[in-house]
Design an enzyme around this catalytic site. Structure first.
Site, short mmCIF file in Angstrom:
data_model
loop_
_atom_site.label_atom_id
_atom_site.label_comp_id
_atom_site.label_asym_id
_atom_site.label_seq_id
_atom_site.Cartn_x
_atom_site.Cartn_y
_atom_site.Cartn_z
N LYS A 130 -3.02 -9.67 -2.87
CA LYS A 130 -2.61 -8.54 -2.56
C LYS A 130 -3.59 -8.32 -1.34
O LYS A 130 -4.78 -8.80 -1.29
CB LYS A 130 -3.04 -7.40 -3.52
CG LYS A 130 -2.59 -6.12 -3.18
CD LYS A 130 -1.24 -6.07 -3.68
CE LYS A 130 -0.39 -4.82 -3.44
NZ LYS A 130 0.94 -4.64 -4.16
N ASP A 170 3.95 -2.58 0.76
CA ASP A 170 3.40 -1.86 -0.40
C ASP A 170 3.17 -0.18 0.22
O ASP A 170 3.91 -0.13 1.21
CB ASP A 170 2.22 -2.25 -0.95
CG ASP A 170 1.71 -1.77 -2.30
OD1 ASP A 170 2.20 -2.06 -3.39
OD2 ASP A 170 0.95 -1.05 -2.43
P1 NDP Z 1 5.61 4.20 -0.04
O1 NDP Z 1 4.33 4.17 0.87
O2 NDP Z 1 6.88 3.81 0.47
O3 NDP Z 1 5.41 5.54 -0.87
C1 NDP Z 1 4.30 6.08 -1.62
C2 NDP Z 1 4.45 7.54 -2.11
O4 NDP Z 1 3.69 7.71 -2.98
C3 NDP Z 1 4.61 8.50 -1.23
O5 NDP Z 1 5.47 9.39 -1.62
C4 NDP Z 1 3.07 8.85 -1.03
O6 NDP Z 1 2.91 10.13 -0.37
C5 NDP Z 1 2.96 8.87 -2.56
N1 NDP Z 1 1.32 8.74 -2.74
C6 NDP Z 1 0.87 7.63 -2.33
N2 NDP Z 1 -0.44 7.73 -2.74
C7 NDP Z 1 -0.57 8.77 -3.40
C8 NDP Z 1 -1.66 9.39 -3.93
N3 NDP Z 1 -3.10 8.80 -4.01
N4 NDP Z 1 -1.31 10.62 -4.59
C9 NDP Z 1 -0.20 11.05 -4.61
N5 NDP Z 1 0.78 10.32 -4.23
C10 NDP Z 1 0.66 9.32 -3.37
O7 NDP Z 1 5.10 2.99 -1.04
P2 NDP Z 1 5.99 2.41 -1.97
O8 NDP Z 1 6.90 3.42 -2.71
O9 NDP Z 1 6.26 1.02 -1.86
O10 NDP Z 1 4.84 2.09 -3.37
C11 NDP Z 1 4.77 3.00 -4.52
C12 NDP Z 1 3.95 2.45 -5.67
O11 NDP Z 1 5.06 1.37 -6.02
C13 NDP Z 1 2.71 1.93 -5.51
O12 NDP Z 1 2.04 1.89 -6.57
C14 NDP Z 1 3.17 0.28 -5.06
O13 NDP Z 1 2.22 -0.60 -5.52
C15 NDP Z 1 4.31 0.04 -6.02
N6 NDP Z 1 5.22 -1.03 -5.95
C16 NDP Z 1 5.69 -1.07 -4.78
C17 NDP Z 1 6.61 -2.09 -4.42
C18 NDP Z 1 7.48 -2.22 -3.26
O14 NDP Z 1 8.40 -3.32 -3.24
N7 NDP Z 1 7.34 -1.54 -2.29
C19 NDP Z 1 6.83 -3.24 -5.50
C20 NDP Z 1 5.99 -3.04 -6.81
C21 NDP Z 1 5.30 -1.88 -6.73
P3 NDP Z 1 2.20 10.25 0.79
O15 NDP Z 1 3.46 10.10 1.56
O16 NDP Z 1 1.76 11.78 0.68
O17 NDP Z 1 1.21 9.41 1.02
#
Ligand code: NDP
Length: 451
Positions: A130, A170
């Site tokens: 990571k 991510d």
């Molecule tokens: P994005 O950046 O596309 O979206 C993240 C979302 O989560 C946004 O809506 C963001 O809001 C919100 N968010 C982030 N941090 C926080 C926080 N501290 N508190 C509340 N809301 C939060 O990321 P992804 O959708 O790619 O990833 C989301 C999750 O999925 C993560 O845990 C990631 O590790 C996991 N994941 C992702 C994969 C992928 O293929 N993308 C694969 C496997 C797991 P804001 O815009 O306000 O930051």
């Protein structure tokens, strides 16, 4: 758990926390896996003698580097970059890059550790890693994000490669960022390879990669629901997040006949009692991916919805919950509220979104609960399929990729069922996922000697 295993876990965790002070997310992730695998380690003294677990929690390599860049006002900015190369026993390192202000070594190590088990579960040959930075793309111009990505890659490129380490997206790293990172990698290394995944379709990307994590989470949930004769049809679904994973989890849940009533970001959540439809979903895609707006704007555009500032969506009554935002977003109280409101299935799209107390609540309540390392593995699995397509210089159709994704999610479910079977016929998905991933990586490490 028997007394020997209990003692082993206690001694191990005491050593781990002393050796890694302040790394609470990392300790949480290790503790959860250890609970599942300790009895197995006790059954195979070779694993204990060879200190397999001790080696698994020590990253093979950690790279921490300076990322200097110049903002639009001409001011110099400095961020910290990370790449944790955790384990390469079953394949080249593979894992996402996160750009978020909260990024630190503990979060990087927890994610790299989880990734090792998740990648093993996918059935594909990928080790765990990571990376990321405490840089937040929120509120930055495209030009600033580009300069940051170029500086980040100028250092990272020394440590990655298609047979060494293949990063992906991510939190905070989507198609735009992968494009800037890939452009700089190609320029510096003078080679066009599949070193990053999540690439654009015309330059080596795979169809369905953007969809894969959210779709895969729904496919996994379908498998879980089927064990109880249930499905998405007619069910109410609460989703957190509004980024990549949340967007496509919502889309697939809708396609499968569910009503998706919430989305969120780090400022609050929207509740739409009528549920999302195709038009509203398209609006969210434009809002988040093009306009880079906030989820509160949904309630302005669709007044039947309400925006709740500073709150999480777990108090909304639902049948199925899909946390798709970030780690530790469901605590014990939130878990109790979900269960009390009748939620009977929690499928994690995010990594470690439930605290240990929340997991205990779900398990004690006997509801269907899958940890992220099983149910969100569709993302990295499809990255693995992107790597294969790059290597054989072919481009598969959506149908082909979707068929692979479906099969992989179903195989992961079968592994969880095999290793997590309980005497009453139900499945402990936490134990199943941890044990299945551990067994694969542990014996590969034994085969390869003390390295
Ligand atoms: P994005 O950046 O596309 O979206 C993240 C979302 O989560 C946004 O809506 C963001 O809001 C919100 N968010 C982030 N941090 C926080 C926080 N501290 N508190 C509340 N809301 C939060 O990321 P992804 O959708 O790619 O990833 C989301 C999750 O999925 C993560 O845990 C990631 O590790 C996991 N994941 C992702 C994969 C992928 O293929 N993308 C694969 C496997 C797991 P804001 O815009 O306000 O930051």
């Amino acid at each position: 758990m028997d007394n020997f295993s209990k003692k082993y876990v206690e001694t191990f965790m005491a050593g781990l926390t002393a050796a890694n002070p302040g790394e609470k997310e990392f300790a949480q992730a290790v503790g959860e896996v250890l609970q599942s695998v300790a009895p197995y380690i006790m059954d195979y003294p070779q694993l204990k003698e060879q200190k397999i677990m001790e080696r698994m929690v020590e990253p093979e390599r950690v790279i921490i580097f300076r990322v200097p860049w110049v903002d639009d006002r001409g001011q110099v900015q400095v961020n910290r970059g990370f790449r944790v190369q955790m384990n390469s026993a079953i394949g080249p390192y593979k894992g996402g890059i996160r750009f978020h202000e909260s990024v630190n070594l503990s979060i990087m190590k927890f994610l790299a550790f989880e990734q090792t088990f998740k990648n093993a579960l996918t059935t594909l040959p990928m080790g765990g890693a990571k990376g990321g930075s405490n840089f937040s793309p929120k509120g930055k111009s495209d030009a600033e994000v580009m300069r940051f990505c170029q500086s980040f890659m100028t250092e990272l490129q020394r440590h990655i490669g298609q047979d060494t380490d293949v990063p992906a997206g991510d939190i905070g790293v989507g198609g735009r960022e992968i494009g800037f990172l890939f452009g700089q990698y190609k320029r510096l290394r003078d080679e066009f390879t599949g070193t990053l995944t999540g690439k654009g379709l015309s330059w080596g990307g795979s169809l369905l990669r953007p969809e894969a994590t959210g779709f895969g989470a729904c496919y996994f949930a379908q498998e879980m629901l089927a064990t109880r004769g249930e499905g998405f049809k007619g069910r109410t679904v609460v989703i957190s997040g509004s980024g990549n994973v949340a967007q496509y989890a919502a889309k697939k849940a809708m396609q499968l006949g569910a009503k998706v009533v919430t989305l969120s970001d780090s400022n609050g959540y929207i509740y739409d009692p009528d549920g999302l439809d195709e038009e509203k979903w398209q609006y969210v895609m434009t809002l988040k991916n093009m306009l880079r707006g906030r989820i509160r704007e949904y309630a302005v555009k669709y007044p039947t919805a309400t925006y709740y500032e500073g709150q999480k969506p777990w108090g909304v009554k639902c049948d199925i919950a899909m946390p798709c935002a970030t780690q530790n977003e469901i605590d014990g109280d939130a878990a109790r509220t979900l269960v009390a409101n009748g939620c009977f299935c929690v499928t994690e799209g995010a990594n470690m979104p439930s605290t240990p107390e929340a997991v205990e609540v779900f398990q004690n309540a006997g509801i269907l609960y899958s940890p992220g390392k099983a149910s969100n593995a569709g993302g990295v699995a499809t990255s693995g399929l992107e790597m294969t397509q790059n290597s054989i210089r072919q481009h598969w159709t959506s149908e082909e990729v979707d068929a692979h994704l479906h099969r992989i999610m179903s195989d992961i479910h079968a592994s969880c069922a095999k290793y997590g079977a309980k005497p009453d016929g139900s499945i402990d998905y936490v134990k199943g996922a941890n044990l299945a991933g551990f067994i694969k990586v542990a014996w590969a490490m034994v085969d390869q000697g003390i390295v």
